[in-house]
Scaffold this active site. Structure first.
Site, PDB file in Angstrom:
ATOM      1  N   ASP A 140       0.735  -1.182   0.004  1.00  0.00           N
ATOM      2  CA  ASP A 140       0.129  -0.137   0.082  1.00  0.00           C
ATOM      3  C   ASP A 140       0.845   1.315  -0.158  1.00  0.00           C
ATOM      4  OD1 ASP A 140      -2.241   1.830   0.639  1.00  0.00           O
ATOM      5  OD2 ASP A 140      -3.267  -0.039   0.923  1.00  0.00           O
ATOM      6  N   HIS A 172      -3.398   5.425   3.974  1.00  0.00           N
ATOM      7  CA  HIS A 172      -4.172   4.519   3.411  1.00  0.00           C
ATOM      8  C   HIS A 172      -3.418   3.252   3.825  1.00  0.00           C
ATOM      9  CE1 HIS A 172      -5.965   1.769   0.865  1.00  0.00           C
ATOM     10  NE2 HIS A 172      -6.988   2.690   0.436  1.00  0.00           N
ATOM     11  N   ASN A 270     -14.380   0.399  -5.862  1.00  0.00           N
ATOM     12  CA  ASN A 270     -15.751   1.381  -5.379  1.00  0.00           C
ATOM     13  C   ASN A 270     -16.338   2.290  -6.172  1.00  0.00           C
ATOM     14  OD1 ASN A 270     -14.368   0.505  -2.591  1.00  0.00           O
ATOM     15  ND2 ASN A 270     -12.775   1.998  -3.234  1.00  0.00           N
ATOM     16  N   SER A 344     -11.214  -1.152   0.387  1.00  0.00           N
ATOM     17  CA  SER A 344     -10.053  -1.132   0.619  1.00  0.00           C
ATOM     18  C   SER A 344      -9.877  -1.308   2.232  1.00  0.00           C
ATOM     19  CB  SER A 344      -9.388   0.372   0.550  1.00  0.00           C
ATOM     20  OG  SER A 344      -8.920   0.585  -0.760  1.00  0.00           O
TER      21      SER A 344
END
Lengths: 402, 80
Positions: A140, A172, A270, A344
């Protein structure tokens, strides 16, 4: 889902019936229809707040005025209800007739003073498993290596982004790693991580601006495989079009991972707007057939409005689902914590539970781990297209149910 | 001429060494940045005009644009 579980969840009939009359059938006619079949004890009421009056319990049939709906009492008996329904099916004044069922409030999770709703919903809160001895990689934006909740944890890390250290400048990655392999807040009072004793491997493949190049992501994946990681969690992706297939390099590496006992789990994406009727295809790399694609659920365990669905075939299916709306987890200092939503956030819940499964049996690796996860989900209402096998769940519980 | 980010995929199952192809590609003007031997992938950039020449190298299966991912701005109001 097993036949037994399906049977256990079958809707329960009350024994009564629900009749819907066509518009234009007046109240007197509705009375006449029901009294001819159910006897003279028919009463009608104007819908209003509160329950029916006590005498309504003694009636053979009830009518809700103005809405053209009637009810046959369960007191008439199952057989008589069935007989009357058969007769009403051929009555052209009746729009529909069916058995009445009990309804139950949806189960809704929420964060409380001890834990996040996600940790609770996947069963981690009541499990003794911790992920100890399992290598879990999070690829990530890196990680806040100074985060107080991770003091003393053995974390292996590497940056694959040009000119950037592992330190998470975006947030994130820290959030996702916190969900998968975090534990309690540093004061020990609140749990938000699923596998708090997993060995955490951090691969920074996305820059502090949130951008990632395919070469860095693939290199990070190869690194995690070479580090003998058991699980790779990738909360990243790019949208794909309907009919678009997967990128072969992701699939090649995912196959190598499975062959080496490593399961790759990725966020589905998403891009849906389900409230407007649009369901977007699973994004890349989650659409590679050998990568497990994760959908997001809200606290009622319904698929999230934004969660991408199984629109494309050959890897474009949703495989499993996890909590992904209003997820509290770690954030780089000085903020330390924040609440975010997205697939996520669902992906690391699945990765964390995968670590708990891997902890129970050294043979549960690669494809065997994949199979264990999807065969031991908690079944939900939404379609397989949207949630795959269902809500990921800790080991032990499904066996107990069976 | 505009430089484009590309990947050159070589036939490792057929015995092609990605490093050999990498050297040949560099001689043809490709700026090689990364070789991932595990999947026979060479990443870098080159002039768009050079892509056809790279495809003709022995052992090359295909040349394709490199994909990218972009996270949305981190916010509780935006799905991540």
């Amino acid at each position: 889902m097993s036949r037994k579980l399906l049977d256990l969840q079958r809707p329960r009939p009350t024994g009564g019936s629900v009749i819907s009359f066509h518009a234009g059938v007046d109240l007197a006619t509705q009375h006449s229809i029901l009294s001819n079949l159910a006897g003279s004890d028919v009463a009608s009421y104007v819908p209003q707040a509160g329950h029916f009056p006590d005498e309504a319990q003694q009636m053979g049939a009830l009518i809700l005025e103005h809405v053209n709906i009637g009810f046959l009492s369960e007191n008439l008996g199952l057989s008589e209800n069935s007989n009357i329904r058969s007769k009403l099916k051929d009555d052209e004044r009746v729009r529909s007739v069916r058995p009445e069922f009990y309804y139950f409030a949806f189960e809704t999770f929420e964060d409380d003073d001890e834990k996040t709703w996600g940790v609770d919903a996947v069963g981690a809160w009541t499990s003794a498993l911790t992920g100890a001895g399992v290598k879990l990689a999070v690829l990530d934006t890196g990680f806040d290596l100074q985060h107080p909740d991770f003091t003393g944890r053995n974390i292996v890390s590497e940056s694959f982004v040009r000119g950037e250290t592992v330190q998470d400048g975006q947030g994130h990655g820290t959030h996702c790693a916190g969900t998968a392999a975090g534990g309690l807040t540093s004061d020990g009072s609140f749990r938000y991580g699923v596998a708090p004793e997993a060995d955490l491997y951090i691969g920074k493949v996305l820059g502090n601006n949130g951008t990632g190049r395919e070469r860095d992501i693939l290199t990070g994946m190869a690194w995690a495989i070479e580090q003998n990681c058991d699980i790779i969690s990738m909360s990243l992706g790019a949208p794909v079009r309907e009919g678009e297939t997967f990128i072969p390099e992701y699939e090649d590496l995912a196959q190598i991972a499975l062959q080496n006992g490593c399961l790759i789990i990725a966020a589905a994406g998403n891009d849906s707007a389900r409230s407007y009727g649009y369901i977007a295809p699973v994004g890349s790399p989650a659409n590679a057939p050998s990568i497990m694609a994760v959908a997001a659920l809200d606290p009622t365990l319904a698929v999230a409005d934004f969660s991408s669905g199984g629109i494309n075939s050959n890897g474009g299916e949703i495989n499993i689902a996890g909590p992904g709306v209003g997820v509290f987890s770690a954030s780089p200092a000085p903020q330390l914590y924040r609440t975010l939503s997205g697939t996520s956030m669902a992906c690391p819940h699945v990765a964390g539970i995968a670590a708990l499964w891997a902890e129970t049996d050294p043979n549960l690796r690669g494809q065997a781990l994949w199979d264990a996860l999807v065969q031991n989900t908690r079944p939900l209402q939404d379609a397989e297209r949207d949630i795959g096998a269902g809500l990921v769940f800790v080991p032990g519980v499904a066996d107990a149910i069976a | 001429m505009a430089q484009v980010d590309i990947k050159v995929i070589v036939d490792i199952k057929g015995g092609t060494d990605p490093e050999d192809v990498s050297r040949s590609a560099a001689q043809m003007g490709m700026q090689v940045e990364r070789v991932i031997p595990m999947i026979g992938a060479i990443y870098g950039s080159c002039d768009a005009d050079n892509i056809c020449k790279l495809e003709e190298l022995k052992g090359v299966l295909r040349v394709a644009p490199e994909s990218h991912v972009q996270l949305p701005p981190i916010s509780p109001k935006i799905p991540q």
